[in-house]
Design a protein around this motif. Structure first.
Motif, mmCIF file in Angstrom:
data_model
loop_
_atom_site.group_PDB
_atom_site.id
_atom_site.type_symbol
_atom_site.label_atom_id
_atom_site.label_comp_id
_atom_site.label_asym_id
_atom_site.label_seq_id
_atom_site.Cartn_x
_atom_site.Cartn_y
_atom_site.Cartn_z
ATOM 1 N N THR A 286 18.225 -10.533 -20.663
ATOM 2 C CA THR A 286 17.986 -10.727 -19.231
ATOM 3 C C THR A 286 19.279 -11.083 -18.508
ATOM 4 O O THR A 286 20.221 -11.613 -19.105
ATOM 5 C CB THR A 286 16.971 -11.853 -18.981
ATOM 6 O OG1 THR A 286 17.514 -13.093 -19.455
ATOM 7 C CG2 THR A 286 15.668 -11.573 -19.698
ATOM 8 N N GLU A 287 19.296 -10.781 -17.237
ATOM 9 C CA GLU A 287 20.421 -11.172 -16.392
ATOM 10 C C GLU A 287 19.933 -11.343 -14.960
ATOM 11 O O GLU A 287 19.045 -10.620 -14.502
ATOM 12 C CB GLU A 287 21.535 -10.129 -16.438
ATOM 13 C CG GLU A 287 21.120 -8.749 -15.941
ATOM 14 C CD GLU A 287 22.279 -7.767 -15.952
ATOM 15 O OE1 GLU A 287 23.336 -8.092 -15.392
ATOM 16 O OE2 GLU A 287 22.123 -6.684 -16.541
ATOM 17 N N LYS A 288 20.493 -12.314 -14.265
ATOM 18 C CA LYS A 288 20.146 -12.509 -12.862
ATOM 19 C C LYS A 288 20.774 -11.403 -12.021
ATOM 20 O O LYS A 288 21.883 -10.940 -12.319
ATOM 21 C CB LYS A 288 20.659 -13.864 -12.362
ATOM 22 C CG LYS A 288 19.958 -15.062 -12.957
ATOM 23 C CD LYS A 288 20.517 -16.346 -12.345
ATOM 24 C CE LYS A 288 19.826 -17.574 -12.885
ATOM 25 N NZ LYS A 288 20.369 -18.824 -12.298
ATOM 26 N N ILE A 289 20.075 -10.980 -10.993
ATOM 27 C CA ILE A 289 20.607 -10.006 -10.055
ATOM 28 C C ILE A 289 20.298 -10.501 -8.638
ATOM 29 O O ILE A 289 19.492 -11.402 -8.451
ATOM 30 C CB ILE A 289 20.023 -8.599 -10.277
ATOM 31 C CG1 ILE A 289 18.494 -8.610 -10.121
ATOM 32 C CG2 ILE A 289 20.425 -8.052 -11.639
ATOM 33 C CD1 ILE A 289 17.857 -7.232 -10.216
ATOM 34 N N THR A 290 20.934 -9.889 -7.673
ATOM 35 C CA THR A 290 20.665 -10.259 -6.289
ATOM 36 C C THR A 290 19.594 -9.345 -5.711
ATOM 37 O O THR A 290 19.440 -8.200 -6.123
ATOM 38 C CB THR A 290 21.939 -10.143 -5.430
ATOM 39 O OG1 THR A 290 22.434 -8.801 -5.496
ATOM 40 C CG2 THR A 290 23.013 -11.104 -5.944
ATOM 41 N N ALA A 291 18.865 -9.875 -4.757
ATOM 42 C CA ALA A 291 17.833 -9.104 -4.068
ATOM 43 C C ALA A 291 17.568 -9.792 -2.739
ATOM 44 O O ALA A 291 17.861 -10.984 -2.581
ATOM 45 C CB ALA A 291 16.549 -9.031 -4.894
ATOM 46 N N ALA B 79 15.827 -2.151 -1.529
ATOM 47 C CA ALA B 79 14.938 -1.681 -0.462
ATOM 48 C C ALA B 79 13.477 -1.903 -0.827
ATOM 49 O O ALA B 79 12.666 -2.326 0.007
ATOM 50 C CB ALA B 79 15.190 -0.210 -0.179
ATOM 51 N N LEU B 80 13.117 -1.639 -2.077
ATOM 52 C CA LEU B 80 11.733 -1.815 -2.524
ATOM 53 C C LEU B 80 11.366 -3.294 -2.564
ATOM 54 O O LEU B 80 10.252 -3.685 -2.187
ATOM 55 C CB LEU B 80 11.549 -1.178 -3.902
ATOM 56 C CG LEU B 80 11.692 0.344 -3.954
ATOM 57 C CD1 LEU B 80 11.726 0.828 -5.407
ATOM 58 C CD2 LEU B 80 10.556 1.025 -3.186
ATOM 59 N N ALA B 81 12.296 -4.127 -3.027
ATOM 60 C CA ALA B 81 12.042 -5.568 -3.082
ATOM 61 C C ALA B 81 11.864 -6.136 -1.675
ATOM 62 O O ALA B 81 11.025 -7.019 -1.457
ATOM 63 C CB ALA B 81 13.196 -6.276 -3.788
ATOM 64 N N GLU C 81 0.854 -1.170 0.000
ATOM 65 C CA GLU C 81 0.000 0.000 0.000
ATOM 66 C C GLU C 81 0.900 1.233 0.000
ATOM 67 O O GLU C 81 2.094 1.142 0.315
ATOM 68 C CB GLU C 81 -0.898 0.016 1.231
ATOM 69 C CG GLU C 81 -1.838 -1.177 1.328
ATOM 70 C CD GLU C 81 -2.635 -1.144 2.616
ATOM 71 O OE1 GLU C 81 -3.639 -0.403 2.665
ATOM 72 O OE2 GLU C 81 -2.254 -1.849 3.562
ATOM 73 N N LEU C 82 0.331 2.375 -0.300
ATOM 74 C CA LEU C 82 1.124 3.594 -0.367
ATOM 75 C C LEU C 82 1.840 3.868 0.948
ATOM 76 O O LEU C 82 2.992 4.315 0.967
ATOM 77 C CB LEU C 82 0.230 4.781 -0.748
ATOM 78 C CG LEU C 82 0.951 6.123 -0.956
ATOM 79 C CD1 LEU C 82 1.985 6.018 -2.063
ATOM 80 C CD2 LEU C 82 -0.062 7.230 -1.269
ATOM 81 N N LYS C 83 1.168 3.583 2.053
ATOM 82 C CA LYS C 83 1.760 3.848 3.365
ATOM 83 C C LYS C 83 3.001 3.007 3.638
ATOM 84 O O LYS C 83 3.786 3.318 4.550
ATOM 85 C CB LYS C 83 0.720 3.601 4.464
ATOM 86 C CG LYS C 83 0.282 2.153 4.586
ATOM 87 C CD LYS C 83 -0.780 1.984 5.673
ATOM 88 C CE LYS C 83 -1.198 0.527 5.841
ATOM 89 N NZ LYS C 83 -2.244 0.360 6.880
ATOM 90 N N ASP C 84 3.178 1.937 2.856
ATOM 91 C CA ASP C 84 4.346 1.073 3.047
ATOM 92 C C ASP C 84 5.603 1.628 2.382
ATOM 93 O O ASP C 84 6.708 1.175 2.681
ATOM 94 C CB ASP C 84 4.072 -0.326 2.469
ATOM 95 C CG ASP C 84 2.890 -1.011 3.123
ATOM 96 O OD1 ASP C 84 2.769 -0.922 4.361
ATOM 97 O OD2 ASP C 84 2.077 -1.624 2.397
ATOM 98 N N LEU C 85 5.418 2.593 1.475
ATOM 99 C CA LEU C 85 6.521 3.088 0.662
ATOM 100 C C LEU C 85 7.110 4.382 1.205
ATOM 101 O O LEU C 85 6.436 5.128 1.928
ATOM 102 C CB LEU C 85 6.048 3.309 -0.775
ATOM 103 C CG LEU C 85 5.527 2.077 -1.516
ATOM 104 C CD1 LEU C 85 5.028 2.477 -2.903
ATOM 105 C CD2 LEU C 85 6.613 1.005 -1.634
#
Length: 233
Positions: free
Chosen positions: A158-163, A218-220, A59-63
């Motif tokens: 495409t490429e794999k990334i870390t998260a 951070a978003l992930a 939700e918006l409040k989470d961001l």
């Protein structure tokens, strides 16, 4: 081989160790039988409810400040990759998910940035597991393909990334997309897919420019934590 070595050591110890008596072995067998019975009694994971999927969606409040909610535009896009092994990746750009029920679906924008999250569920955990596995396999075998999107050809790499990890399993990758008919139009999209039980979420982040990729972790994490908690509620 290691297994034979371990069995040999256990046999040697059995000659002198009091623990390896018939009574001790019987107790161990009973414990194992109880554990097996308990496993059999465990109910299969149920599909996520509408309430769970809503709770699992950002939700918006989470961001952080600077984002606003945008209304998802209806779309019937169902991109088809020109290479079969790449189809699971192309499928992440489709609104609908075959065999799944879509619940949470939210989009946000902040200036030139955008963030989208979708939560859906399968009737059983095997459907969710297969969905994630198909994308993982595609990332190992497919490095580039083309498909049509909004009537234009798109070339994709495409490429794999870390998260940050999320749910019971998760993966992240980056899609670099160009439109040959409009060479100046280029996109770099960060994506995360995570599974919890029968539920799956996919998150897409489009930064304003290359420097914005640093915000994805951070978003992930926000999306992954919200999804995991909601799916378990």
């Amino acid at each position: 081989m290691r297994i034979r070595m371990r069995r040999g050591a256990a046999a040697a110890l059995a000659v002198s160790a009091l623990c390896f008596t018939a009574a001790c072995g019987g107790a161990a067998d009973q414990k194992q039988d109880k554990a097996n019975d308990k496993a059999k009694e465990a109910p299969a994971p149920a599909p996520l409810t509408a309430a769970q999927m809503k709770a699992a969606t950002l939700e918006l409040k989470d961001l952080p400040a600077g984002w606003k909610v945008t209304k998802p535009e209806p779309s019937n896009e169902d991109p088809k990759a020109d290479k079969p092994e790449c189809q699971p990746i192309a499928g992440t750009f489709a609104d609908k998910v075959a065999g799944a029920t879509v619940g949470g679906d939210q989009e946000f924008e902040g200036g030139e940035r955008s963030l989208a999250q979708q939560v859906f569920t399968y009737q059983d955990s095997s459907g969710a597991t297969d969905f994630v596995k198909a994308i993982s396999t595609a990332l190992d075998t497919c490095k580039g393909f083309s498909f049509e999107m909004e009537g234009m050809k798109a070339d994709v790499k495409t490429e794999k990334i870390t998260a940050p990890k999320a749910g019971e399993e998760s993966l992240a990758f980056r899609v670099k997309m160009v439109f040959p008919e409009m060479a100046e139009v280029k996109f770099e999209i960060n994506l995360m897919v995570a599974r919890q039980g029968t539920g799956v979420t996919r998150v897409a982040h489009v930064p304003a420019d290359a420097s914005g990729h640093k915000d994805f972790d951070a978003l992930a994490k926000l999306a992954g934590d919200k999804f995991t908690k909601g799916a378990q509620s």
